[in-house]
Design a protein around this motif. Structure first.
Motif, short mmCIF file in Angstrom:
data_model
loop_
_atom_site.label_atom_id
_atom_site.label_comp_id
_atom_site.label_asym_id
_atom_site.label_seq_id
_atom_site.Cartn_x
_atom_site.Cartn_y
_atom_site.Cartn_z
N UNK A 65 0.80 -1.22 0.00
CA UNK A 65 0.00 0.00 0.00
C UNK A 65 0.83 1.27 0.00
N UNK A 66 2.03 1.19 0.55
CA UNK A 66 2.85 2.40 0.57
C UNK A 66 3.33 2.77 -0.81
N UNK A 67 3.43 1.78 -1.68
CA UNK A 67 3.92 2.09 -3.01
C UNK A 67 2.79 2.32 -4.00
N UNK A 68 1.76 1.47 -3.93
CA UNK A 68 0.65 1.64 -4.86
C UNK A 68 -0.33 2.59 -4.21
N UNK A 69 -0.19 3.82 -4.44
CA UNK A 69 -1.17 4.72 -3.87
C UNK A 69 -1.23 5.98 -4.70
N UNK A 70 -2.43 6.38 -5.02
CA UNK A 70 -2.58 7.59 -5.82
C UNK A 70 -2.92 8.73 -4.87
N UNK A 71 -2.57 9.95 -5.24
CA UNK A 71 -2.97 11.08 -4.40
C UNK A 71 -4.48 11.09 -4.27
N UNK A 72 -4.97 11.23 -3.07
CA UNK A 72 -6.41 11.30 -2.88
C UNK A 72 -7.06 9.97 -2.56
N UNK A 73 -6.32 8.87 -2.75
CA UNK A 73 -6.90 7.58 -2.41
C UNK A 73 -6.84 7.37 -0.91
N UNK A 74 -7.84 6.66 -0.41
CA UNK A 74 -7.87 6.48 1.05
C UNK A 74 -7.13 5.22 1.43
N UNK A 75 -6.58 5.21 2.63
CA UNK A 75 -5.95 4.01 3.15
C UNK A 75 -6.24 3.91 4.64
N UNK A 76 -7.40 3.35 4.99
CA UNK A 76 -7.79 3.34 6.40
C UNK A 76 -7.01 2.34 7.22
N UNK A 77 -7.08 2.51 8.51
CA UNK A 77 -6.40 1.59 9.42
C UNK A 77 -7.23 0.34 9.63
N UNK A 78 -6.59 -0.79 9.86
CA UNK A 78 -7.33 -2.04 10.04
C UNK A 78 -8.32 -1.93 11.20
N UNK A 79 -9.40 -2.71 11.06
CA UNK A 79 -10.46 -2.65 12.03
C UNK A 79 -10.85 -4.09 12.36
N UNK A 80 -10.69 -4.48 13.62
CA UNK A 80 -10.88 -5.88 14.00
C UNK A 80 -12.31 -6.36 13.74
N UNK A 81 -13.26 -5.50 14.00
CA UNK A 81 -14.65 -5.91 13.84
C UNK A 81 -14.92 -6.33 12.40
N UNK A 82 -14.36 -5.55 11.48
CA UNK A 82 -14.60 -5.85 10.07
C UNK A 82 -13.98 -7.19 9.69
#
Lengths: 626, 472
Positions: free
Chosen positions: A483-500
């Motif tokens: 994810x650190x490399x494949x990322x476009x400006x403006x794209x979201x990268x949320x933090x992991x969520x255990x419930x999900x």
């Protein structure tokens, strides 16, 4: 070596292209030589791609390599061609060459004895070249050229067994359906050129933020999205993909599961900066993707043909990726593209192995209990199914989870619920397939089946390893390096969520459990469910009657219009054309008799010509003087 | 003066004599003529390429060394090489006169080189005659073949007449300007009927060589009668040479003359349009591949002439670009026609029947070359026509570009008709058409060039741009 591979990344598509030329022009009389050339070329491309990827990922984020040369220039228009190597392209290169290589090796076993092996490998090479060219393109014009080329290869390979009516029809259907999407795509590209004066991705991404006229940008984005809708078989242009299963199974694995159909997703990711600038376009993408995911997954439940189940599954997963891009989770979409490429090609190749093992049988109800006879195929297939269902820690789990997380974190709760539902359905239809085909009561499998040769099982094993491990690159275990490399400006990268994570895993597990109860333990009789929901079952079995609706519309509108135009064509256009042709031909006939073979005549013509030109020139001069 | 400035000319003359001398060697030793000539031509080509970019005006402007001349020298040498390589088994018909054949080819090339470099009318005329006389002999080279000798004689008679016209034109121009140096005439040309007549006669002399309507009548008979490799060479190289000289004369002298009001562009544009129309129309009904290619070459000359009529950057670039791609595409088609003629003994288009089954590569290359001649993208012909017609439109001759486009469409019919015969009609024979390694090499060079120049025209286009810089 690394530098070399990056600066010469154009070799990656060129090698398969040369292989195609060599096979087509010289080697087609020797099938095994053709196959070797093809595999060798894609093998070298694979190594080069790996080197390129290593180098690209060692660059600092945001750094890319672009090279272009002038192709054509005239006042007001300059057309360049070039290549763009960034992390997104590097990932695609590795995935495409890797899967293509394995599929070609596998094809050695699958296509054995087919009279058309040489042309098969020729097309495979052409496809690989076009797909890699598409990945490396640095502008829309070039991407469109390769876009059409992969479409042509798909056409050739779907209709590879052109002796069968169904294969021919499927090939035509795929081509025609894609034309609809490509037409919009081309219009979008033309508008881009008109509005921005360039088609280069880098230049466009610099120009788009400063352009605020949404009334222009929105139609452009929607038109551009037509292309991915056709190529990635999104609703409502999805109808061609299930029929495309008429092609040889390795083709389905490579083109119609792992790579070409993902080109639409790739394009949206590549042009993310355009779509992301317009919220309405993003919403459209997310909804089309989500709908396709749910719609196709529900159809897959009621299908009986092993390849068609996988085809609808592909549709559904492509919808998933589109949905991810639409909610802004660009990384998640591309990540799922990668993991899906591995496990879906694994599943298709496994299905191919079963089909060969069962002597061309594709109906899962006529298989059953083949697990003991085909252990490698069975277990690799199960790994693929688990990965697709999203069971941790297999690759599908990580990527699917990212998508759900993205949908949830960006506030698209409805799409999130839809995604969980699709996850449940996916697990259910895959394990329906596994339990019925591999462990079913039917003894046909045990009697007839035989394991496939090593040349087919080894690619299965390699892909199984990839299907298990590929997800780790973007897992917390490896700190989301992907994810650190494949990322476009403006794209979201949320933090992991255990419930999900827990919810989606539970959904998948319950899908598997339900399938086990119905099809293995038969606690709940499948027949009873069919009876109870006979209406729903019929609708699903008939794929929501979309083909029939298109057929009816086609007959009414297209045929009606065609009749009128046909009359006009025959009576008006043809008459005119024939008149022109008659006139042209007669002129030629008449003029040829000036040539009588006499030198004297020739000289007369010559001197007469001089005199006429001279008089004309002198008349001109005298009028000028006077 | 640096002697190396004349390296190409000196080496060519030496090679021509050497080829004659080795022909006198006894027994099998004389067979080295062929390989020696090819190697020599290749070396001279490399030498010419290496010396591209040199500029000099020798002997008070009589002889010019510049990029324009260098471009055409490369073109002539490439054409000579490809034609000699591709002639293949046809050469066996020349029996013990192979060394004369090579020698005459080299001398013809020398004549063309001189034409491209000539800075004055007399030098130009000498170069032209050296080329033409070599061609008279080459045309009649099959002494036992009635058609060949007839063609030689016709070419001699009509060629002499056209030379007379050209010389008359030169003498009129010289009489009024007092000089034969092309560059010096520009300032002294005036709007005087006799001067205009001189220019028209000059144009007619060149028009004969490039077979512009109505000076084209010799073309079909001579093309059909001459040995096929000679026809090939005549169609690509002698035309290019005449164009080289014509472009220089018109751009340096006529176009730049302040005292001359003559709409020569319009006259050439009308001639080009006529040539395109009539050439393509008569080609429609041809049944002999050599006659077909003869009319096709008339039409092609019309397209190129349109570029000169435009007389702007696009048009002239188109002339140079097209002249070279025409070498590749037309030679490719002629080489295959030669091989088929050797194989079947006939030059009828019928002889191509079923070639796709017998020799798929030959059929494919023939199709590529013909489609390129028709101007179908992504082949070279498309790019060339694009430049030519773009130039014509810029000059205000939209009608000329339209005629060119429409007649290009018409030309697709007769070009594809050959493909139809190759791919659809059944062959009498089954075994592949034979060909040597050199023959195959030449073919592949032609086919790949047709594709490469179409897909990636920029390098050659830049080169052509440099070559025409001195006229702009």
């Amino acid at each position: 070596m690394l530098e070399f591979s990056l600066h010469n990344a154009w070799l990656i598509p060129l090698l398969p292209l040369l292989a195609f030329a060599l096979i087509g022009l010289a080697m087609h009389r020797w099938p095994s030589v053709s196959a070797m050339i093809s595999i060798l070329s894609i093998g070298i491309s694979m190594l080069l791609s790996a080197l390129v990827a290593v180098l690209v990922f060692s660059l600092s984020p945001g750094e890319i390599y672009e090279a272009s040369v002038r192709w054509l220039s005239m006042p007001g228009l300059q057309v360049n061609m070039g290549m763009l190597v960034d992390p997104l392209a590097a990932v695609m290169l590795v995935v495409v060459t890797g899967v293509a290589f394995l599929v070609q090796v596998y094809s050695l076993g699958y296509m054995k004895g087919d009279p058309g092996i040489a042309s098969y490998f020729g097309y495979q090479s052409l496809f690989a070249a076009s797909m890699l060219g598409l990945v490396l393109a640095n502008n829309f014009g070039q991407i469109f050229v390769f876009w059409e080329l992969v479409g042509v290869c798909s056409y050739f390979l779907i209709g590879f067994w052109f002796g069968k009516y169904s294969a021919r029809d499927a090939a035509i259907k795929a081509f025609v359906t894609n034309r609809v999407g490509d037409f919009g795509f081309l219009l979008g590209i033309l508008f881009l050129q008109i509005v921005f004066g360039t088609l280069n991705f880098q230049e466009l991404s610099a120009a788009i933020p400063g352009y605020t006229n949404a009334a222009v940008l929105l139609p452009i984005a929607v038109l551009l999205f037509f292309g991915p809708v056709g190529k990635s078989a999104q609703f409502p242009l999805h109808v061609w993909l299930p029929d495309a299963m008429e092609g040889p199974t390795p083709v389905s694995a490579l083109i119609h599961a792992a790579t070409m159909v993902a080109a639409g997703v790739y394009l949206v990711a590549r042009a993310f900066f355009i779509f992301n600038a317009i919220p309405q376009a993003m919403t459209l993408i997310a909804i089309v993707g989500g709908l396709t995911a749910l719609f196709a997954a529900s159809i897959a439940i009621a299908q009986n043909d092993i390849k068609r189940i996988l085809a609808y599954s592909t549709l559904s997963q492509l919808g998933y990726m589109m949905m991810a891009l639409g909610v802004g989770a660009m990384t998640a979409g591309v990540f799922h593209l990668m993991t899906h490429a591995f496990f879906k090609s694994l599943l298709f190749l496994g299905a191919g192995s079963v089909i060969i093992g069962m002597h061309e049988e594709q109906d899962i109800w006529k298989m059953g209990n083949i697990a003991p006879k085909m252990p490698v195929t069975t277990w690799t297939f199960i790994i693929g199914a688990l990965a697709l269902a999203g069971i941790p820690p297999l690759s599908g789990f990580w990527s699917k989870d990212e998508i759900l997380l993205g949908a949830y974190a960006s506030g698209h709760t409805g799409l999130y619920i839809l995604g969980v539902l699709v996850a449940f359905l996916t697990a259910f239809y895959m394990f329906r397939l596994v339990f019925v085909a591999f462990f079913g009561k039917n003894t046909a499998g045990r009697d007839k089946a035989h394991e496939s040769p090593a040349v087919m099982t080894i690619p299965l094993l390699v892909l199984a390893v990839a299907a298990v491990l590929a997800g780790l690159v973007n897992s917390p275990l490896m700190h989301h390096v992907f994810g650190h490399f494949i990322n476009a400006p403006g794209a979201i990268q949320p933090h992991p969520n255990t419930a999900i994570i827990v919810f989606s895993t539970l959904a998948a597990l319950s899908g598997i459990l339900l399938a086990w109860l119905i099809y293995q333990r038969e606690v709940i009789k499948a027949e009873v469910i069919k009876e109870k929901f006979s209406m729903a079952y019929k609708v699903l079995y008939n794929k929501y009657y979309i083909d029939e609706i298109y057929g009816w519309l086609g007959v009414r509108l297209v045929d009606g219009a065609a009749r009128v135009l046909f009359w006009f064509d025959i009576h008006v256009i043809n008459g005119f054309v024939n008149l022109t042709a008659w006139f042209t031909g007669k002129s030629g006939e008449t003029l040829r008799y000036t040539e009588d073979g006499q030198v004297q005549t020739y000289a007369i013509y010559m001197f007469a010509g001089v005199v006429i030109v001279l008089i004309t020139a002198l008349c001109g001069v005298f009028t000028a003087l006077a | 003066m640096e002697i190396s400035l004349l390296g190409t000319e000196i080496l060519l003359a030496t090679l021509g004599f050497l080829a004659l001398v080795t022909g006198l060697l006894p027994g099998r030793a004389k067979s080295i003529t062929g390989s020696m000539s090819l190697a020599g031509l290749l070396l001279i080509l490399v030498y010419t390429i290496a010396h591209f970019g040199e500029e000099a005006s020798l002997f008070q402007g009589i002889y010019l060394v510049d990029n324009f001349a260098a471009y055409f020298k490369m073109l002539f040498l490439t054409a000579t090489l490809l034609v000699s390589l591709g002639a293949g088994r046809y050469l066996e018909r020349f029996e013990n006169k192979k060394s004369e054949f090579y020698s005459l080819m080299v001398f013809a090339t020398l004549g063309m080189v001189i034409m491209a470099s000539a800075g004055d009318f007399i030098t130009l005329y000498v170069g032209l005659e050296l080329m033409t006389v070599s061609f008279y002999i080459l045309t009649a080279f099959l002494l036992r073949d009635g058609l060949s000798t007839e063609a030689g004689l016709k070419y001699l008679v009509l060629g002499a007449a056209s030379s007379a016209i050209l010389l008359f034109g030169i003498s009129l121009v010289m009489a009024y300007t007092g000089t034969t140096v092309i560059g010096a005439t520009a300032a002294r040309l005036m709007t005087e009927p006799a001067v205009v007549a001189g220019i028209v006669l000059l144009a007619a002399g060149f028009a004969f060589k490039i077979s512009v309507i109505p000076f084209h009548m010799w073309t079909p008979d001579i093309y059909q009668g001459a040995p096929t490799p000679v026809t090939n060479y005549l169609s690509v190289a002698s035309k290019a040479a005449a164009f080289a000289a014509m472009v220089r004369v018109f751009m340096v002298a006529v176009d730049a003359a302040p005292g001359l009001t003559l709409s020569w562009n319009l006259i050439l544009a009308i001639l080009a349009a006529l040539t395109i129309i009539v050439g393509n129309l008569i080609a429609l009904v041809q049944e002999d591949i050599k006659r077909l290619l003869a009319y096709s070459s008339i039409a092609q000359a019309g397209y190129i002439l349109a570029g000169l009529a435009a007389a702007n950057a696009y048009g002239l670039k188109g002339v140079l670009f097209y002249a070279l791609l025409y070498v590749f595409c037309n030679t490719g088609a002629f080489i295959i026609a030669t091989a088929v003629e050797v194989d079947s003994g006939s030059t009828a288009i019928e002889a191509f029947r079923g070639l796709s089954k017998r020799s798929p590569a030959l059929a494919a290359i023939m199709t590529i070359c013909l489609l390129s001649l028709a101007g179908i993208p992504p082949l070279a012909g498309f790019v060339g026509k694009f430049y030519l017609f773009a130039g014509a439109i810029q000059q205000g001759y939209l009608w000329l570009a339209l005629i060119g486009l429409i007649m290009s469409m018409v030309s697709v019919y007769y070009y594809l008709n050959v493909s139809r015969v190759m791919y659809i009609e059944k062959a009498g024979k089954q075994e592949p058409v034979k060909g040597s390694g050199a023959f195959r090499l030449a073919l592949w060079v032609c086919a790949l060039a047709a594709i490469f120049l179409g897909c990636y025209p920029a390098p050659l286009s830049n080169l052509a741009q440099q070559a025409i810089q001195l006229f702009l």
